[in-house]
Design a protein around this motif. Sequence first.
Motif, PDB file in Angstrom:
ATOM      1  N   THR A  53     -14.782   2.130   1.980  1.00 24.74           N
ATOM      2  CA  THR A  53     -15.048   3.365   1.254  1.00 24.74           C
ATOM      3  C   THR A  53     -14.822   3.099  -0.237  1.00 24.74           C
ATOM      4  OG1 THR A  53     -14.523   5.719   1.026  1.00 24.74           O
ATOM      5  CG2 THR A  53     -12.683   4.235   1.469  1.00 24.74           C
ATOM      6  N   LEU A  54     -15.503   3.854  -1.081  1.00 25.53           N
ATOM      7  CA  LEU A  54     -15.321   3.710  -2.526  1.00 25.53           C
ATOM      8  C   LEU A  54     -14.275   4.681  -3.071  1.00 25.53           C
ATOM      9  CD1 LEU A  54     -19.011   3.339  -3.761  1.00 25.53           C
ATOM     10  CD2 LEU A  54     -17.276   1.554  -3.623  1.00 25.53           C
ATOM     11  N   GLY A  55     -13.979   5.735  -2.309  1.00 21.57           N
ATOM     12  CA  GLY A  55     -13.098   6.758  -2.832  1.00 21.57           C
ATOM     13  C   GLY A  55     -13.827   7.626  -3.851  1.00 21.57           C
ATOM     14  N   GLY A  56     -13.150   8.612  -4.355  1.00 19.57           N
ATOM     15  CA  GLY A  56     -13.755   9.510  -5.337  1.00 19.57           C
ATOM     16  C   GLY A  56     -13.302   9.174  -6.751  1.00 19.57           C
ATOM     17  N   PRO A  57     -13.942   9.782  -7.753  1.00 17.67           N
ATOM     18  CA  PRO A  57     -13.589   9.471  -9.148  1.00 17.67           C
ATOM     19  C   PRO A  57     -12.154   9.847  -9.507  1.00 17.67           C
ATOM     20  CG  PRO A  57     -15.066  11.365  -9.030  1.00 17.67           C
ATOM     21  CD  PRO A  57     -15.026  10.765  -7.656  1.00 17.67           C
ATOM     22  N   GLU A  58     -11.601  10.875  -8.838  1.00 13.16           N
ATOM     23  CA  GLU A  58     -10.240  11.309  -9.167  1.00 13.16           C
ATOM     24  C   GLU A  58      -9.221  10.231  -8.826  1.00 13.16           C
ATOM     25  OE1 GLU A  58     -12.266  12.967  -7.153  1.00 13.16           O
ATOM     26  OE2 GLU A  58     -12.874  14.740  -8.314  1.00 13.16           O
ATOM     27  N   VAL A  59      -9.343   9.651  -7.621  1.00 12.28           N
ATOM     28  CA  VAL A  59      -8.387   8.618  -7.219  1.00 12.28           C
ATOM     29  C   VAL A  59      -8.559   7.361  -8.058  1.00 12.28           C
ATOM     30  CG1 VAL A  59      -9.853   7.703  -5.366  1.00 12.28           C
ATOM     31  CG2 VAL A  59      -7.397   7.359  -5.254  1.00 12.28           C
ATOM     32  N   ALA A  75      -1.794   5.977   1.798  1.00 11.21           N
ATOM     33  CA  ALA A  75      -1.900   4.518   1.807  1.00 11.21           C
ATOM     34  C   ALA A  75      -3.145   4.036   2.530  1.00 11.21           C
ATOM     35  CB  ALA A  75      -0.649   3.907   2.449  1.00 11.21           C
ATOM     36  N   SER A  76      -3.549   4.760   3.591  1.00 10.53           N
ATOM     37  CA  SER A  76      -4.740   4.347   4.348  1.00 10.53           C
ATOM     38  C   SER A  76      -5.998   4.439   3.489  1.00 10.53           C
ATOM     39  CB  SER A  76      -4.894   5.198   5.609  1.00 10.53           C
ATOM     40  OG  SER A  76      -5.116   6.565   5.270  1.00 10.53           O
ATOM     41  N   GLN A  77      -6.021   5.390   2.546  1.00  9.10           N
ATOM     42  CA  GLN A  77      -7.155   5.514   1.623  1.00  9.10           C
ATOM     43  C   GLN A  77      -7.279   4.268   0.759  1.00  9.10           C
ATOM     44  OE1 GLN A  77      -9.576   7.586   1.067  1.00  9.10           O
ATOM     45  NE2 GLN A  77     -10.000   7.866  -1.100  1.00  9.10           N
ATOM     46  N   PHE A  78      -6.145   3.805   0.223  1.00 11.70           N
ATOM     47  CA  PHE A  78      -6.177   2.610  -0.602  1.00 11.70           C
ATOM     48  C   PHE A  78      -6.556   1.382   0.214  1.00 11.70           C
ATOM     49  CE2 PHE A  78      -2.914   5.100  -3.118  1.00 11.70           C
ATOM     50  CZ  PHE A  78      -3.815   5.481  -4.093  1.00 11.70           C
ATOM     51  N   GLY A  79      -6.100   1.327   1.467  1.00 11.60           N
ATOM     52  CA  GLY A  79      -6.458   0.214   2.327  1.00 11.60           C
ATOM     53  C   GLY A  79      -7.959   0.147   2.568  1.00 11.60           C
ATOM     54  N   LYS A  80      -8.564   1.280   2.824  1.00  8.71           N
ATOM     55  CA  LYS A  80     -10.010   1.329   3.046  1.00  8.71           C
ATOM     56  C   LYS A  80     -10.777   0.943   1.785  1.00  8.71           C
ATOM     57  CE  LYS A  80      -9.880   4.955   6.600  1.00  8.71           C
ATOM     58  NZ  LYS A  80     -10.237   6.369   6.910  1.00  8.71           N
ATOM     59  N   MET A  81     -10.283   1.368   0.637  1.00  6.51           N
ATOM     60  CA  MET A  81     -10.954   1.013  -0.611  1.00  6.51           C
ATOM     61  C   MET A  81     -10.864  -0.489  -0.878  1.00  6.51           C
ATOM     62  SD  MET A  81      -9.674   4.281  -2.909  1.00  6.51           S
ATOM     63  CE  MET A  81     -10.410   3.759  -4.458  1.00  6.51           C
ATOM     64  N   LEU A 109       0.834  -1.210   0.000  1.00  6.62           N
ATOM     65  CA  LEU A 109       0.000   0.000   0.000  1.00  6.62           C
ATOM     66  C   LEU A 109       0.863   1.253   0.000  1.00  6.62           C
ATOM     67  CD1 LEU A 109      -2.770  -1.112   2.519  1.00  6.62           C
ATOM     68  CD2 LEU A 109      -3.077  -0.717   0.073  1.00  6.62           C
ATOM     69  N   ARG A 110       1.992   1.174   0.706  1.00 11.97           N
ATOM     70  CA  ARG A 110       2.889   2.334   0.745  1.00 11.97           C
ATOM     71  C   ARG A 110       3.519   2.585  -0.628  1.00 11.97           C
ATOM     72  NH1 ARG A 110       6.835   2.954   5.771  1.00 11.97           N
ATOM     73  NH2 ARG A 110       4.752   3.128   6.682  1.00 11.97           N
ATOM     74  N   ASP A 111       3.898   1.502  -1.319  1.00  4.40           N
ATOM     75  CA  ASP A 111       4.448   1.657  -2.666  1.00  4.40           C
ATOM     76  C   ASP A 111       3.440   2.341  -3.587  1.00  4.40           C
ATOM     77  OD1 ASP A 111       6.776   0.309  -1.942  1.00  4.40           O
ATOM     78  OD2 ASP A 111       5.998  -1.647  -2.564  1.00  4.40           O
ATOM     79  N   LEU A 112       2.188   1.880  -3.498  1.00  2.15           N
ATOM     80  CA  LEU A 112       1.136   2.444  -4.334  1.00  2.15           C
ATOM     81  C   LEU A 112       0.913   3.913  -4.013  1.00  2.15           C
ATOM     82  CD1 LEU A 112      -0.958   1.787  -6.527  1.00  2.15           C
ATOM     83  CD2 LEU A 112      -2.566   1.195  -4.702  1.00  2.15           C
ATOM     84  N   SER A 113       0.972   4.228  -2.733  1.00  2.00           N
ATOM     85  CA  SER A 113       0.796   5.614  -2.313  1.00  2.00           C
ATOM     86  C   SER A 113       1.864   6.516  -2.912  1.00  2.00           C
ATOM     87  CB  SER A 113       0.834   5.694  -0.783  1.00  2.00           C
ATOM     88  OG  SER A 113       0.789   7.042  -0.350  1.00  2.00           O
ATOM     89  N   LYS A 114       3.110   6.053  -2.897  1.00  2.00           N
ATOM     90  CA  LYS A 114       4.203   6.849  -3.460  1.00  2.00           C
ATOM     91  C   LYS A 114       4.044   7.025  -4.970  1.00  2.00           C
ATOM     92  CE  LYS A 114       7.661   5.517   0.012  1.00  2.00           C
ATOM     93  NZ  LYS A 114       8.929   4.780   0.235  1.00  2.00           N
ATOM     94  N   ALA A 115       3.538   5.976  -5.631  1.00  2.00           N
ATOM     95  CA  ALA A 115       3.438   6.010  -7.090  1.00  2.00           C
ATOM     96  C   ALA A 115       2.270   6.865  -7.578  1.00  2.00           C
ATOM     97  CB  ALA A 115       3.302   4.586  -7.631  1.00  2.00           C
ATOM     98  N   VAL A 116       1.140   6.809  -6.857  1.00  4.21           N
ATOM     99  CA  VAL A 116      -0.077   7.455  -7.336  1.00  4.21           C
ATOM    100  C   VAL A 116      -0.341   8.790  -6.645  1.00  4.21           C
ATOM    101  CG1 VAL A 116      -2.567   7.137  -7.696  1.00  4.21           C
ATOM    102  CG2 VAL A 116      -1.027   5.203  -7.915  1.00  4.21           C
ATOM    103  N   GLY A 117       0.094   8.903  -5.378  1.00  6.04           N
ATOM    104  CA  GLY A 117      -0.013  10.200  -4.719  1.00  6.04           C
ATOM    105  C   GLY A 117      -1.077  10.349  -3.661  1.00  6.04           C
ATOM    106  N   TRP A 118      -1.876   9.311  -3.415  1.00  8.89           N
ATOM    107  CA  TRP A 118      -2.865   9.362  -2.339  1.00  8.89           C
ATOM    108  C   TRP A 118      -2.348   8.613  -1.120  1.00  8.89           C
ATOM    109  CZ3 TRP A 118      -4.777  10.612  -7.059  1.00  8.89           C
ATOM    110  CH2 TRP A 118      -5.832  11.530  -7.106  1.00  8.89           C
TER     111      TRP A 118
END
Length: 280
Positions: A55-61, A44-50, A33-42
């Motif tokens: 949570t579904l997150g927003g269309p931008e992410v 890591a906890s957001q990606f974990g919740k998704m 999740l941390r790698d993804l966070s560094k690559a995409v910019g959101w």
Amino acid sequence: MPQRLVVTERSHEPRKRFAEELRRLRVERGLSLRDLSKAVGWDASQFGKMERGSTLGGPEVVQALDQYYGTAPLLLTLWELALGDPTQFKEQYRRYMTLEAEAVSLWQYSVSAPPGLLQTDGYVREALAAGGAKGEELEQQVEARVRRRKLLEGEDAPPFRAIISEAVLRMGLRDKQAWHQQLEFLAEVAERPNITPQILPFGSGVHGLTNTDTMFLRLLDGRTVAYTENDVRGELIEETDRVERLQRAYDSVRDLALSPAESRSFVLRMLEEVPCESST
């Protein structure tokens, strides 16, 4: 004989499928999740919740993930399907939510809380927290309820009439700023062509729906169904005779309510009594 296709074991529920795809794409690329966070910019906890479905997150992410993985428009399509997924609601509401999304017109009487379709984020959060929801469950239910408002937006939005007991406006929230925003929203939606809020003042006396929140849905096939709810339970009513009795009671309540113009003025007067800043 042609070889039989193998069916995957992935979920057929849109929300779960979206979460599964997010996790599959990340794991297949050997990313944390941390790698993804560094690559995409959101975060890591957001990606974990998704990925957990909380949570579904927003269309931008979601668009950013589609671009990163090279999967566009797969994830955004799954995200859009998940938005309308009735499984994000608790079991007793699922069939009702499916019918609500298909309704061609809606009308409601609200006893002690603003109609669900007209609740702001702040109201939803405080109400659910007061009912015991917390953590990821709270976040998931807040997101699901708030997204219901989309039903009343856009050119093809169905007409919605809401009769709101004065008790709703007198109850308020602990967070005064959140309550101010809720009242502002009620005043704002009253100017939309498809939404008609009417206030039922205390002086109206006892009536046939005194203790019962009631929603009516007119469906594409011409049928009308009703949903009644109190603090203990909710019930979807489809029997024609029971629905008609409730409709007669609703019509009587509507006769007692203030006109739409008077109702908006009533809400604006209440708004003047509420401070704009949150309480400390």
